[in-house]
Scaffold this active site. Structure first.
Site, mmCIF file in Angstrom:
data_model
loop_
_atom_site.group_PDB
_atom_site.id
_atom_site.type_symbol
_atom_site.label_atom_id
_atom_site.label_comp_id
_atom_site.label_asym_id
_atom_site.label_seq_id
_atom_site.Cartn_x
_atom_site.Cartn_y
_atom_site.Cartn_z
ATOM 1 N NE ARG A 49 0.790 -1.109 6.597
ATOM 2 C CZ ARG A 49 1.343 -0.835 7.396
ATOM 3 N NH1 ARG A 49 2.075 -1.884 7.748
ATOM 4 N NH2 ARG A 49 0.397 -0.002 8.366
ATOM 5 C CB ALA A 72 -11.112 9.782 -10.436
ATOM 6 N N GLY A 73 -9.498 7.567 -8.637
ATOM 7 C CA GLY A 73 -9.542 6.114 -8.274
ATOM 8 C C GLY A 73 -10.055 6.098 -6.751
ATOM 9 C CB SER A 104 -3.289 3.210 10.000
ATOM 10 O OG SER A 104 -3.376 1.349 9.210
ATOM 11 C CG MET A 137 -5.880 6.282 -2.755
ATOM 12 S SD MET A 137 -5.315 6.193 -0.522
ATOM 13 C CE MET A 137 -3.938 7.200 -0.457
ATOM 14 C CD GLU A 151 -6.181 2.753 6.815
ATOM 15 O OE1 GLU A 151 -7.115 3.350 6.057
ATOM 16 O OE2 GLU A 151 -5.151 2.505 6.428
ATOM 17 C CB THR A 209 -0.958 0.024 0.984
ATOM 18 O OG1 THR A 209 -0.474 0.346 1.815
ATOM 19 C CG2 THR A 209 -1.810 -1.717 1.747
ATOM 20 C CB CYS A 210 0.239 5.111 -0.136
ATOM 21 S SG CYS A 210 -1.030 4.586 0.748
#
Length: 539
Positions: free
Chosen positions: A139, A279-280, A196, A282, A201, A136-137
């Site tokens: 980890r 526009a995903g 997190s 996130m 979250e 992920t962003c």
């Protein structure tokens, strides 16, 4: 995966851990996790003299893949004793926002589309049986079941180095490494949102679910890893349902919005011109949180209009203006705040791009804000050198996260008790698997004896007197005797893992039966696994 190249000179950064909760390691003492340099010193350490990873690297070296077959055959003969002392270990090795700066994380990031490939490569390593990738962003973590602990971890570390282009010695400075119960607890904490950047979250739980969904389509997510992740999902759901940890919790996207508004004078925060690139998931969350803060209009740059239309249909309280990617720079020229959240592996904004943009109004602070929540990053670090711009990435969100530490600590302590319950259940299940080979071996042993004795009996009776009815009756008789004799021992090899006393007794019974009947189940299993790896290498 090619190493990330930003085209900008990057500033070395070692972030401090901001996790405001206690973590239980392999001992019984709860301790705070404060600084990255000390966060794992009482567990399996990757820093400091003679760390676990350094010890791993100094073990007798396995040669290249070309000679792996002969090495494994030799290992089967000469090193069997060492394997007999080792049980397949569940391990996690990786780095996160708490241990490594974004410059390091982006080089190791594995896009979801490439998870199956990564899992396949990991499972092809000589000592790795199962694998999963959680990237992920915040980890990049690899979960494995290792046939040999030291060799398996060394192979995974070398794989990470090879795919990222980061030398092993440099990589070790940022890695954390956890084994068995510590690894399991860590994943449960990750799923619950305790690990997190923003406590509680919810997006991480969805990402853990996605690991299972993607992994089940391949061959890497075996019995242990599949159960581990499914139990982690259960733990994450329970924590969010049974505690109020999610109340008031924010995601990375909402933290980015909070940070942007903190940097703009209060009187002008809602008047600032907002631009969202991507526009995903996130990007959609950024728009959603902007709307919740009272923002009435946002410009969205995306490669296709369909996603933007879908967001527009869902979020009717905010005006959403679509601009194609070809107009990204002109849209940025008209914006005071730019959020970037795309999956692009190349930079969208360089120093020369930002220098040409017009100045923003002093009413909104005089600086164009870039909130880059992408990994790999979308905004080059060199943009920080532009006087009229200010760049923030995911590591800078800690400023928002620092608020209300005491409240988050209390919530985390409540969640830990739930995680401990789920951890016990998983470990009981995994321990109970040890008896399965013994049950099969004992059953097979008894059936072989029964078949041999039946053959002797039928020979004595003779074919002339041996009718089908007599054969069936004798066969049923022998089968019934064996079943009744095995019933007691087999019952004592089965347990549901619900209490530790029953499980301990079951494992003692297993070892006793292995000795009494010379079943050698552990050795047999290891030999089968090694043989499978040899055959795979030969093919």
């Amino acid at each position: 995966m090619a190493a990330f190249a930003s085209g900008c000179s990057t500033t070395s950064f070692v972030g401090a851990s901001v996790r405001p909760f206690l973590h239980k390691g392999s001992g019984d003492t709860l301790r705070p996790r404060s600084l990255v340099a000390n966060a794992f010193q009482n567990r399996t350490v990757v820093r400091g003299p003679r760390s676990e990873l350094e010890i791993t690297h100094s073990q007798d070296t396995v040669p290249s893949r070309a000679s792996s077959v002969s090495v494994l055959e030799q290992l089967k003969i000469s090193s069997a004793d060492r394997y007999m002392k080792e049980r397949s270990s569940i391990a996690v090795i990786g780095l996160s926002v708490h241990t490594a700066p974004v410059e390091m994380r982006e080089k190791l990031a594995v896009p979801e589309a490439q998870w199956p490939r990564a899992i396949g490569e990991l499972c092809s390593l000589n000592h790795i049986e199962e694998a999963a990738v959680l990237s992920t962003c915040n980890r990049m973590e690899i979960y494995v079941v290792a046939l040999s602990w030291h060799r398996g971890i060394r192979e995974v570390t070398e794989w990470m180095s090879k795919t990222s282009g980061i030398p092993v010695l440099e990589l070790r400075q940022h890695l954390f490494l956890l084994r068995d119960s510590d690894a399991t607890r860590h994943l449960f904490q990750v799923s619950a949102g305790l690990d997190s950047l923003v406590l509680g979250e919810g997006q991480i739980l969805a990402q853990v679910k996605q690991v299972v969904k993607v992994g089940q389509g391949g061959r890497g997510l075996g019995k242990n890893i599949d159960r581990l992740f499914k139990d982690a999902i259960t733990a994450g759901k329970r924590v969010r349902t049974e505690t109020n940890i999610a109340s008031g919790a924010v995601s990375v996207s909402s933290a980015a919005v909070e940070l942007a508004l903190m940097k703009i004078p209060n009187s002008q925060s809602l008047a600032a011109r907002m631009l969202v690139i991507g526009a995903g998931k996130m990007g959609k969350l950024v728009i959603k949180h902007l709307a919740a803060k009272g923002c009435k209009k946002v410009v969205v740059v995306n490669r296709s209009v369909e996603r933007v239309d879908a967001i527009r249909e869902e979020l009717k309280e905010i005006e959403i203006i679509y601009r194609p990617f070809t107009e990204m720079l002109s849209a940025a020229a008209e914006a005071d705040v730019v959020f970037t959240s795309t999956a692009s592996e190349t930079l969208l904004f360089m120093k020369e791009d930002v220098e040409t943009l017009p100045q923003v109004s002093k009413l909104v602070g005089g600086l164009r804000l870039f909130l880059d929540i992408s990994v790999p990053r979308n905004v080059g670090s060199c943009v920080s050198g532009v006087e009229s711009a200010q760049v923030y990435n995911v590591d800078d969100l800690k400023e928002v996260v620092e608020a209300n530490k005491e409240d988050r600590l209390r919530k985390a302590m409540e969640a830990e008790s739930i995680i401990t319950e789920e951890l016990k259940r998983f470990e009981a299940w995994r321990d109970s698997l040890e008896t399965v080979p013994t049950i099969k071996k004992l059953r097979s042993y008894a059936d072989r004896i029964r078949a041999a004795e039946l053959e002797k009996c039928f020979q004595k009776i003779g074919d002339d007197a041996l009718t089908k009815k007599i054969r069936r009756a004798v066969d049923d008789l022998s089968n019934g005797i064996v079943n009744k004799l095995l019933h007691g021992p087999l019952q004592h090899l089965r347990c549901d893992g619900s209490d530790s006393r029953t499980l301990d007794e079951t494992l003692e019974n297993m070892h006793a039966l292995n000795r009494m009947f010379s079943l050698d189940t552990e050795k047999s299993i290891i030999e089968q696994k090694i043989k499978a790896k040899v055959e795979k290498a030969q093919n």
